[in-house]
Design a protein around this motif. Sequence first.
Motif, short mmCIF file in Angstrom:
data_model
loop_
_atom_site.label_atom_id
_atom_site.label_comp_id
_atom_site.label_asym_id
_atom_site.label_seq_id
_atom_site.Cartn_x
_atom_site.Cartn_y
_atom_site.Cartn_z
N GLN A 24 87.81 49.49 41.85
CA GLN A 24 87.93 48.32 42.55
C GLN A 24 87.90 47.15 41.66
O GLN A 24 87.05 47.03 40.71
CB GLN A 24 87.08 48.13 43.61
N THR A 26 86.43 43.92 41.37
CA THR A 26 85.18 43.33 41.92
C THR A 26 85.46 41.70 41.58
O THR A 26 85.95 41.41 40.83
CB THR A 26 84.10 43.88 41.30
N ALA A 47 80.42 40.52 41.05
CA ALA A 47 79.85 41.19 42.02
C ALA A 47 80.32 42.84 41.96
O ALA A 47 80.98 43.31 42.99
CB ALA A 47 80.31 40.70 43.42
N SER A 49 78.49 45.10 42.80
CA SER A 49 77.82 45.58 44.04
C SER A 49 79.00 46.15 45.19
O SER A 49 78.82 46.73 46.01
CB SER A 49 76.79 44.51 44.66
N LEU A 50 80.24 45.42 44.78
CA LEU A 50 81.34 45.52 45.91
C LEU A 50 82.35 46.93 45.32
O LEU A 50 83.31 47.12 45.89
CB LEU A 50 82.00 44.56 45.95
N GLN A 51 81.89 47.16 44.07
CA GLN A 51 82.76 48.60 43.66
C GLN A 51 82.79 49.82 44.47
O GLN A 51 81.82 49.79 45.23
CB GLN A 51 82.20 48.85 42.14
N TRP A 52 83.63 50.69 44.36
CA TRP A 52 83.49 51.94 45.12
C TRP A 52 82.43 52.50 44.70
O TRP A 52 81.98 52.57 43.76
CB TRP A 52 84.59 52.67 44.73
N GLY A 54 79.22 51.64 45.45
CA GLY A 54 78.55 50.54 45.47
C GLY A 54 77.90 49.99 44.23
O GLY A 54 76.65 49.18 44.15
N LEU A 287 76.03 38.30 49.52
CA LEU A 287 75.92 39.39 48.79
C LEU A 287 74.62 40.20 49.06
O LEU A 287 73.41 39.71 48.96
CB LEU A 287 76.12 39.57 47.12
#
Length: 333
Positions: A24, A26, A47, A49-52, A54, A287
Amino acid sequence: MMSTEVPGLDRLREAYAETSQATQLTPLLESAVLARETGAARVFVKAESLQWSGSFKARGAYWRLKQLSPEEARRGVVAFSSGNFAQGLAAAGQSLGIPVTIVMPIDAPAAKREATKAYGARVVLTDHGDRAREEVAAARAREISETEGLVLLHPFDDPEIVAGQAGAGLEALDQLAAKGVVADIVLCPVGGGGLIGGVALAFHHLSPSTEVFAVEPEGFNGLGASLANGALSAVPLAEKSICDGLMARRPGEAPFAAITTTNVRALTVDDASVRRAMTTAFERLKLVLEPSGASSLAALLGGKVDVAGKTVLVVATGGNVSLADFLVHVNNA
């Protein structure tokens, strides 16, 4: 013996060109509120944390799996992890059709264990007692590798993992450049060092004026100790930190080799500041960050670095936390 080869810029770019097709992009979030509260000129949050899966771990895991021979890929791989590399490797393995076995400490968060299984990986649990949990899990992974003929992968101590994780830094550099911005300071969480090794190399090559700070939990400052001693050093076994993904006692050889070619400095944060950062990320940035992923923000909010008038990049590395655990952390902030 693990290779300590330091990947060059061409290798970092090669890895990112490959992994960017499977990961992703991000977001890079700017927060005027955080800038005002800290005195910084501008604050950006990468962020991851928003990667595939998590967290940023999917980047290095995917690149490392792409280096397997066809026969190695057919047999499959085994690795040890407390959760985020487990999920990243399991997700990458699922996308590439490569069998993945993960050895996890029995006290790893249940949410991470179940998510790893959901990506199709086989999970083997270890009970470490009063021993360092990563040592027990690593020994079990080696045993499985030898008895089952699986390729043994390390979650961070591998030059290819470093090269793959550098994608987070290269991506942030591209996003900053698109805004006409150069970061003065980067704050990045550190466990075993795979991410900071890659990010530091990316900024070293492409933004050498940027200061990179490694953020570790108190009691698990193996990188800080190693930098101070000028050689790899393990800190004594400490009490458990809420930063579950950053509880390595020393950095890996490959990441440390990369880090020492740059000018990374290390600092520590305590659990209370991490809890406050999780709350701030939720309320101000919208987030959801796990403790490990919020440690860099904790360093910014805690005044660990003088950011007055400077442009700051905060790498928020992961968001793999259950609702129940998240509420426990923020309610105790």
